[in-house]
Design an enzyme around this catalytic site. Structure first.
Site, mmCIF file in Angstrom:
data_model
loop_
_atom_site.group_PDB
_atom_site.id
_atom_site.type_symbol
_atom_site.label_atom_id
_atom_site.label_comp_id
_atom_site.label_asym_id
_atom_site.label_seq_id
_atom_site.Cartn_x
_atom_site.Cartn_y
_atom_site.Cartn_z
ATOM 1 N N LYS A 91 46.538 34.966 30.579
ATOM 2 C CA LYS A 91 45.513 34.047 31.095
ATOM 3 C C LYS A 91 45.125 32.950 30.097
ATOM 4 O O LYS A 91 44.078 32.326 30.213
ATOM 5 C CB LYS A 91 44.235 34.795 31.543
ATOM 6 C CG LYS A 91 44.429 35.879 32.577
ATOM 7 C CD LYS A 91 45.236 35.459 33.767
ATOM 8 C CE LYS A 91 44.530 34.473 34.663
ATOM 9 N NZ LYS A 91 45.425 34.000 35.754
ATOM 10 N N GLY A 129 47.217 30.304 29.464
ATOM 11 C CA GLY A 129 47.862 29.058 29.874
ATOM 12 C C GLY A 129 49.330 29.041 29.478
ATOM 13 O O GLY A 129 49.937 27.981 29.339
ATOM 14 N N LYS A 181 42.893 27.979 40.444
ATOM 15 C CA LYS A 181 41.498 27.665 40.217
ATOM 16 C C LYS A 181 40.655 27.965 41.468
ATOM 17 O O LYS A 181 39.481 28.260 41.374
ATOM 18 C CB LYS A 181 41.335 26.195 39.821
ATOM 19 C CG LYS A 181 40.125 25.970 38.934
ATOM 20 C CD LYS A 181 39.559 24.581 39.138
ATOM 21 C CE LYS A 181 38.214 24.462 38.471
ATOM 22 N NZ LYS A 181 37.532 23.245 38.864
ATOM 23 N N GLY A 182 41.303 27.882 42.632
ATOM 24 C CA GLY A 182 40.607 28.112 43.886
ATOM 25 C C GLY A 182 40.061 29.529 44.016
ATOM 26 O O GLY A 182 39.159 29.779 44.792
ATOM 27 N N ARG A 183 40.636 30.442 43.241
ATOM 28 C CA ARG A 183 40.189 31.831 43.256
ATOM 29 C C ARG A 183 38.697 31.894 42.924
ATOM 30 O O ARG A 183 38.243 31.342 41.928
ATOM 31 C CB ARG A 183 40.953 32.575 42.161
ATOM 32 C CG ARG A 183 41.420 33.950 42.568
ATOM 33 C CD ARG A 183 42.191 34.551 41.432
ATOM 34 N NE ARG A 183 43.596 34.746 41.750
ATOM 35 C CZ ARG A 183 44.543 34.873 40.828
ATOM 36 N NH1 ARG A 183 44.251 34.760 39.558
ATOM 37 N NH2 ARG A 183 45.789 35.081 41.169
ATOM 38 N N THR A 184 37.931 32.582 43.759
ATOM 39 C CA THR A 184 36.490 32.630 43.492
ATOM 40 C C THR A 184 36.209 33.598 42.356
ATOM 41 O O THR A 184 36.572 34.770 42.404
ATOM 42 C CB THR A 184 35.716 33.069 44.749
ATOM 43 O OG1 THR A 184 36.380 34.218 45.285
ATOM 44 C CG2 THR A 184 35.687 31.971 45.795
ATOM 45 N N HIS A 185 35.590 33.077 41.326
ATOM 46 C CA HIS A 185 35.186 33.928 40.221
ATOM 47 C C HIS A 185 33.971 34.728 40.655
ATOM 48 O O HIS A 185 33.073 34.190 41.293
ATOM 49 C CB HIS A 185 34.838 33.069 38.995
ATOM 50 C CG HIS A 185 36.031 32.719 38.180
ATOM 51 N ND1 HIS A 185 36.055 32.813 36.817
ATOM 52 C CD2 HIS A 185 37.253 32.283 38.538
ATOM 53 C CE1 HIS A 185 37.251 32.442 36.368
ATOM 54 N NE2 HIS A 185 37.985 32.113 37.398
#
Ligand SMILES: *[C@@H]1O[C@H](CO)[C@@H](O)[C@H](O)[C@H]1NC(C)=O
Ligand SMILES: *[C@@H]1O[C@H](CO)[C@@H](O)[C@H](O)[C@H]1NC(C)=O
Ligand SMILES: *[C@@H]1O[C@H](CO)[C@@H](O)[C@H](O)[C@H]1NC(C)=O
EC number: 2.8.2.-
Length: 372
Positions: free
Chosen positions: A129, A131, A335-339
């Protein structure tokens, strides 16, 4: 192939018939022969320009004559020789001179047969995670880098398969090209430094690091998306929430203790063989970080800011053209993944926990990553 009837003895326009007066069979044979030489000539003149100069010089002087030359061209011409001319252009790419995607075509399938598989000279060893995928995709733009697409996990999970298994995973490379792979778990694998050192003491190691707190949350979020039934982040973080005792055995926490893992690597590798790439700067200044990486690998700075654009909607940099495709390749695809909403108190506690390890890491690397 049909040969049109030509003037022959006895016909009205027979006068200067020369070679054309031969019987049809011999005429055909002669034509074929002429074509063979024409093809040979074109082949030689056209392709030999890209041959190794030595071969070019030897060719015409060959005492065995054309047959020897033909043998040379057809048999002895090592595929390896061809792309030796493919040295990078002496000047940095001009504006709008982006690398063409290396799509499979007749030429590239020819190239793919060229070269040989080598064990990697450079590895992206971590961190999960951080990058690493983006870094590898960005690096693949460089013509002197060839990298495995998948993560081989050789030095952690597949070491018993042996080096020939590992080598067979590698893409073919030509002289001067660097073979790379990335497996982010190597950085936290106890046996990895000794094993990589046994393969190549001079291997170059790249570690993409990122604020350990955001890294841990991102790590947890990824796991949660695959297994929605896992406990909450808070529950996994603490051994005892009341005392605030942190569970350092949880991998999401453990991976971020960079100083501790680095100590293990420094038993086997000198600091100048390890490059730390800032995961944060990879987003804010991709070409700057890529510049450092290319310098570290001893490569010409071919990947520059001209290769990137910033997608404002996404908030991440993208490659104008990703290697092997015509689509842009962006950082932060997930990035669309909801934290999950994480209690700020927990985040603060984690910051406190990591601070001394971060400071130690800055000291060891001589680089302040600015996480505190
Ligand atoms: C989290 O921990 C609390 C007590 O520490 C417990 O009551 C609760 O069931 C746990 N939740 C999960 C999802 O594990
Ligand atoms: C957490 O720590 C408190 C204070 O030391 C203690 O009373 C409690 O039993 C501990 N809880 C667990 C689950 O260990
Ligand atoms: C930028 O990102 C958004 C959101 O992911 C996407 O819909 C859009 O196509 C992207 N634009 C470019 C130019 O890459």
């Amino acid at each position: 192939m049909e040969v049109a009837p030509l003037s022959c003895p006895g016909s009205p326009d027979a006068a200067p018939c020369g070679l054309l007066c031969l019987p049809p069979v011999r005429r055909k044979a002669l034509l074929l022969f002429a074509m063979l030489f024409l093809c040979l000539y074109l082949f030689y003149a056209g392709s030999c320009a890209s041959l190794h100069p030595g071969v070019l010089l030897q060719g015409p002087e060959d005492s065995k004559g054309r047959a020897g030359l033909l043998a040379r061209l057809l048999l002895l011409r090592p595929p390896l020789e061809v792309p030796q001319d493919r040295t990078p252009s002496p000047e940095p790419p001009d504006e709008a001179d982006y690398p063409e995607p290396r799509e499979p075509g007749p030429l590239s399938s020819f190239y793919n047969g060229a070269g040989s598989r080598k064990l990697p000279q450079a590895l992206i060893i971590g961190v999960k995670k951080g990058g690493t995928r983006a870094l590898l995709e960005f690096l693949r733009v460089h013509p002197d880098i060839r990298a495995v697409g998948a993560e081989p996990h050789f030095f952690d999970r597949n070491y018993d398969k042996g080096f020939s298994w590992y080598r067979d995973l590698m893409p073919r490379t030509l002289d001067g090209q660097i073979t790379m792979e990335k497996t982010p778990s190597y950085f936290v694998t106890k046996e990895a430094p000794a094993r990589i050192s046994a393969m190549a003491k001079d291997a170059k190691l790249i570690v993409v690091v990122r604020d350990p707190v955001t890294r841990a949350i991102s790590d947890y979020t990824q796991t949660l998306s695959k297994r929605p039934d896992i406990p909450t982040f808070e529950n996994l973080t603490f051994k005892n929430r009341t005392t605030g005792l942190i569970d350092t055995s949880w991998s999401a926490i453990q991976i971020g203790i960079y100083a501790k893992h680095l100590e293990n690597w420094l038993q086997y590798f000198p600091m100048n063989q390890i490059l730390f790439v800032s995961g944060e700067r990879l987003i804010t200044d991709p070409s700057g970080e890529l510049g450092r990486v290319q310098d570290f690998l001893g490569l010409k700075r071919i990947i520059t800011d001209k290769h990137f654009y910033f997608n404002k909607t996404k908030g991440f940099p993208c490659l104008k053209k990703a290697e092997g495709s015509s689509k842009p390749h962006c950082l932060g695809k997930t990035k669309g993944r909801t934290h999950p909403n994480i209690d700020q108190e927990v985040v603060q506690r984690l910051r406190e926990f990591y601070r001394p390890f971060n400071l130690k890491f800055y000291q060891m690397t001589g680089h302040n990553f600015g996480w505190d």
